[in-house]
Write an enzyme that holds these catalytic residues in place. Structure first.
Site, PDB file in Angstrom:
ATOM      1  N   TYR A 492       0.840  -1.200   0.000  1.00  0.00           N
ATOM      2  CA  TYR A 492       0.000   0.000   0.000  1.00  0.00           C
ATOM      3  C   TYR A 492       0.879   1.256   0.000  1.00  0.00           C
ATOM      4  CZ  TYR A 492      -3.757   3.263   1.063  1.00  0.00           C
ATOM      5  OH  TYR A 492      -4.651   4.309   1.005  1.00  0.00           O
ATOM      6  N   SER A 572      -6.378   0.969  -4.527  1.00  0.00           N
ATOM      7  CA  SER A 572      -6.492   2.390  -4.247  1.00  0.00           C
ATOM      8  C   SER A 572      -5.118   3.041  -4.387  1.00  0.00           C
ATOM      9  CB  SER A 572      -7.097   2.582  -2.859  1.00  0.00           C
ATOM     10  OG  SER A 572      -7.563   3.885  -2.669  1.00  0.00           O
ATOM     11  N   ASP A 655     -17.648   3.689  -7.914  1.00  0.00           N
ATOM     12  CA  ASP A 655     -16.543   4.139  -7.065  1.00  0.00           C
ATOM     13  C   ASP A 655     -16.478   5.656  -7.135  1.00  0.00           C
ATOM     14  OD1 ASP A 655     -14.266   4.641  -5.666  1.00  0.00           O
ATOM     15  OD2 ASP A 655     -13.038   3.144  -6.679  1.00  0.00           O
ATOM     16  N   HIS A 690     -15.763   1.635  -3.925  1.00  0.00           N
ATOM     17  CA  HIS A 690     -14.334   1.577  -3.640  1.00  0.00           C
ATOM     18  C   HIS A 690     -13.959   0.366  -2.791  1.00  0.00           C
ATOM     19  CE1 HIS A 690     -10.455   3.436  -3.871  1.00  0.00           C
ATOM     20  NE2 HIS A 690     -10.299   3.443  -2.561  1.00  0.00           N
TER      21      HIS A 690
END
Length: 721
Positions: A492, A572, A655, A690
């Site tokens: 991430y 993301s 999203d 999302h």
């Protein structure tokens, strides 16, 4: 109170169910190394000048809302048709689907909240699309259903989002999330009768829901109603705090606090445990840089009073004793400390006193329960919970079941007990009841999952990144597997969000087939405090990509996997990560799975919540930031003439956090470029957003597709378990 990043994703992402195609065997399935017949995508002539640099954006039209633009809708349908046909050829897809269904089919509980002698909690029997809200009248009594969102829509894509019981437990605020959007519709439930009241509040997003102590109404934050057709794309500005009195129309709601001179400010309101104070935390982006405003609710003539005016440091209210407040802050403490402040003083800042000093570990959050302070710390990406008296004296730690992640410890400040959840890579989330006085923790809800944790190895190692920084990485797999093995590397690396050990049924399905799971704790995250975050954001963002590339190289060097067996995944901000490193090192990976990624770094701030992300990414309209963003933007740096790994990008039509246009444009450019014959496809979910609120059946279908895709290109031999 620490606010979650407005870009962070839950561990389980989701997508739309696909047709159950007939299973192909490895011997008969097509190798599919010939180029796929992608849809013809119109290229526009948009070229913009950025500080003397001409930047082409031929797919600008794909930013348009799929609900409003027929050309975009037709393109989505054509892309999904190609993707569906390709996925139907993949060996192991049906095996993954069936096994995922078995692994997810176990009873799951959420953390209970006690109010007025009632215990409220979420529960899923296993394969229910949405968790159901229950209430018990005693801690171990029989629960009764309060809200079952599975009846709200035929496709199971309408979810129960936030919920908060009133102080006496007779009423419940709850919010509805439809199709994965961040927008919420707020309603009120009578707990005794189970009936929904007439009250209805709309245009709520990124908001707390806080009851007045007397139950007369609640505080919330909302945005102005968007213009027609802009609900899912317009930037979110001018958020304000309101009070809704029960039994009235929303039009009569009283505005408590707004900052029209600062339209980009967001406001998060909470009520102290004694009901005497409203605390409004103000932020402009995703950084933990807050202003704090308080309102004395005991004085009907009081006005909001800003006690911390500058957005410079974190100030998260933990609790209070009268006007003495306890705050978690990173002021003069990059890894966090706890202080007190008298908010009623003429100069509150001058009254700040240190209660719990900064330590070598990273403070993640704190709470006040049973006359004690509970502080949660990260020690090399693992949880440690420490107890303190209210004068700051150390009072031991909370014994945890092992090395993993603990969360919870909420409740009233004078409550005698609390609950916490514990999970790790090989431990399904278990809920514990904790007696504050005795320090005894007993299981309250322990799941029964169809796997044996003793069959798995969980290790943490440290590797060296490009600039010499030591970075931790968890490596998990079945004992006795032959290495090198097909490996899934996850990362991430952003927004001060730590990636912590957690159980995942979806990942278990990958590891059961002999696959390795590697989770790298990249810079940009929150594992080691502010310095670790700062080292991976703004003009340091390349460090995140270097950390991820170094993790891949370390896995190969250690013999865990090979570059022909390595798949990478991230969602993301992690989707941005996967897109960027694939451009920078296409030779290093066999497959890439960028999910709901931020792919156009020159226009991310033009839509919905994207404007918040400038804290981590910078401002595209500033020359220095533009030049840095342009160098790594996934959409702008796809290199023709290089052999790319197999790529399946994933997004969803609803999203409104990272609008799907990011992935649409990225996919179109991938398919136009000369980057080799491996598939470069997109999986576009419908009635999903999302990540949050996605139904279980969509989770199963999405992960079956992702793992089958990754298995195909990493050489995994998928067999029935």
């Amino acid at each position: 109170m620490r606010r979650l990043s407005l870009l962070a994703l839950p561990l389980l992402f989701v997508t739309a169910p696909q047709p159950a195609f007939a299973q192909s065997s490895p011997e008969t399935s097509s190798d599919m190394t010939a180029p796929l017949d992608y849809p013809e995508t119109r290229r526009g002539d948009v070229v913009e000048d950025h500080f003397g640099i001409k930047v082409a954006d031929p797919y600008r039209w794909l930013e348009n809302d799929v609900r409003e633009d027929k050309e975009v809708a037709d393109w989505v349908a054509a892309e999904n048709k190609v993707t569906d046909a390709y996925l139907a050829t993949l060996p192991g897809r049906d095996i993954f689907r069936k096994r995922l269904r078995d692994l997810i089919d176990y009873e799951r509980f959420g953390l209970p909240v006690e109010k007025g002698g009632h215990y409220f909690y979420s529960h899923n029997t296993g394969l229910q699309n949405q968790a159901v809200l229950f209430v018990r009248d005693t801690i171990d009594g029989k629960g009764r259903v309060l809200i079952d969102p599975n009846s709200w829509s035929k496709d199971g894509a309408t979810a129960l989002a936030e919920w908060v019981p009133s102080e006496d437990g007779t009423k419940l605020i709850y919010s509805i999330q439809d199709g994965g959007t961040d927008w919420r519709t707020v309603r009120i439930l009578d707990v005794a009768t189970g009936k929904t009241l007439d009250d209805k509040v709309e245009w709520v997003k990124f908001s707390a829901l806080a009851w007045a102590k007397d139950g007369s109404g609640f505080y919330y934050s909302r945005f102005p109603e968007p213009a027609e057709g802009e609900k899912f794309q317009a930037t979110n500005e001018n958020q304000a705090v309101y009070f809704h009195k029960l039994g009235t129309e929303q039009a009569a709601d009283r505005q408590i606090y707004a900052t029209p001179d600062h339209p980009k400010y967001g406001h998060y309101a909470s009520v102290t445990n004694d009901g005497d104070w409203l605390v409004i935390t103000t932020t402009e982006g995703t950084d933990n840089r807050y202003a704090v405003t308080v309102l004395d609710l005991t004085d009907p003539n009081a006005k909001p009073r800003t006690i911390i005016p500058k957005l410079e440091n974190e100030w998260s209210a933990v609790g209070n004793r009268g006007s003495q407040f306890f705050f978690e802050t990173n002021k003069d403490a990059p890894r966090g400390r706890i202080v007190t402040m008298d908010v009623a003083a003429a100069d509150p800042i001058a009254t700040v006193k240190e209660l719990v000093p900064q330590s070598d570990a990273t403070l993640q959050g704190a709470s006040m329960v049973g006359g004690k302070l509970f502080a949660s710390y990260l020690v090399d990406a693992k949880t440690e919970v420490r107890r303190y008296a209210l004068d700051g004296a150390a009072d031991g730690t909370v014994p945890l079941p092992g090395i993993g992640t603990a969360s919870g410890f909420g409740g009233d400040q004078d409550q005698k007990d609390t609950f916490f959840a514990f999970t790790s890579f090989a431990t399904p989330t278990t809920i514990y009841h904790y007696d504050v006085a005795s320090g005894e923790a007993t299981p309250w809800a322990k799941p029964d999952v169809d796997f044996d944790p003793d069959q798995y190895d969980v290790a943490q190692r440290f590797y060296t990144s490009k600039d010499g920084t030591r970075v931790p990485m968890f490596i998990v797999h079945k004992k006795g597997i032959t290495k090198p093995a097909p490996t899934l590397l996850y990362g991430y690396g952003g927004f001060n969000v730590p990636v912590l050990p957690a159980f995942s049924s979806t990942r278990l399905a990958w590891m059961e087939q002999g696959g390795v799971l590697a989770v790298a704790n990249l810079r940009g995250g929150g594992e080691y405090g502010k310095a670790w975050h700062d080292a991976g954001r703004l003009h340091n963002k390349q460090n995140v990509f270097d950390d991820f590339i170094a993790a891949a190289e370390d896995l190969i060097a250690q013999g865990v996997t090979t570059r022909d067996q390595l798949a990478i995944q991230g969602g993301s901000n992690g989707g941005l990560l996967v897109g960027a490193v694939t451009n920078q090192r296409p030779d290093l990976f066999a497959a890439a799975l960028p999910e709901v990624g931020v792919m156009d770094m020159l226009r991310f701030d033009k839509f919905t919540a994207g404007r918040y992300w400038v804290d981590d990414y910078g401002y595209p309209e500033r020359e220095a930031d533009f030049k840095y963003l342009y160098k790594y933007s996934p959409y702008h740096n796809i290199h023709s003439g290089e052999n790319y790994p197999a790529i399946m990008a994933l997004t969803a039509d609803t999203d409104d956090r990272v609008v799907p246009g990011h992935t649409f444009k990225y996919t179109a450019r991938l398919q136009h470029a000369d980057i080799g014959d491996k598939p470069h496809i997109v999986r576009i979910e419908t009635r999903a957003g999302h990540g949050s609120g996605k139904p279980t059946d969509k989770i199963i279908e999405e992960y079956a597709d992702m793992w089958a895709f990754a298995a195909k290109w990493t050489g995994m031999k998928v067999t029935a378990q």
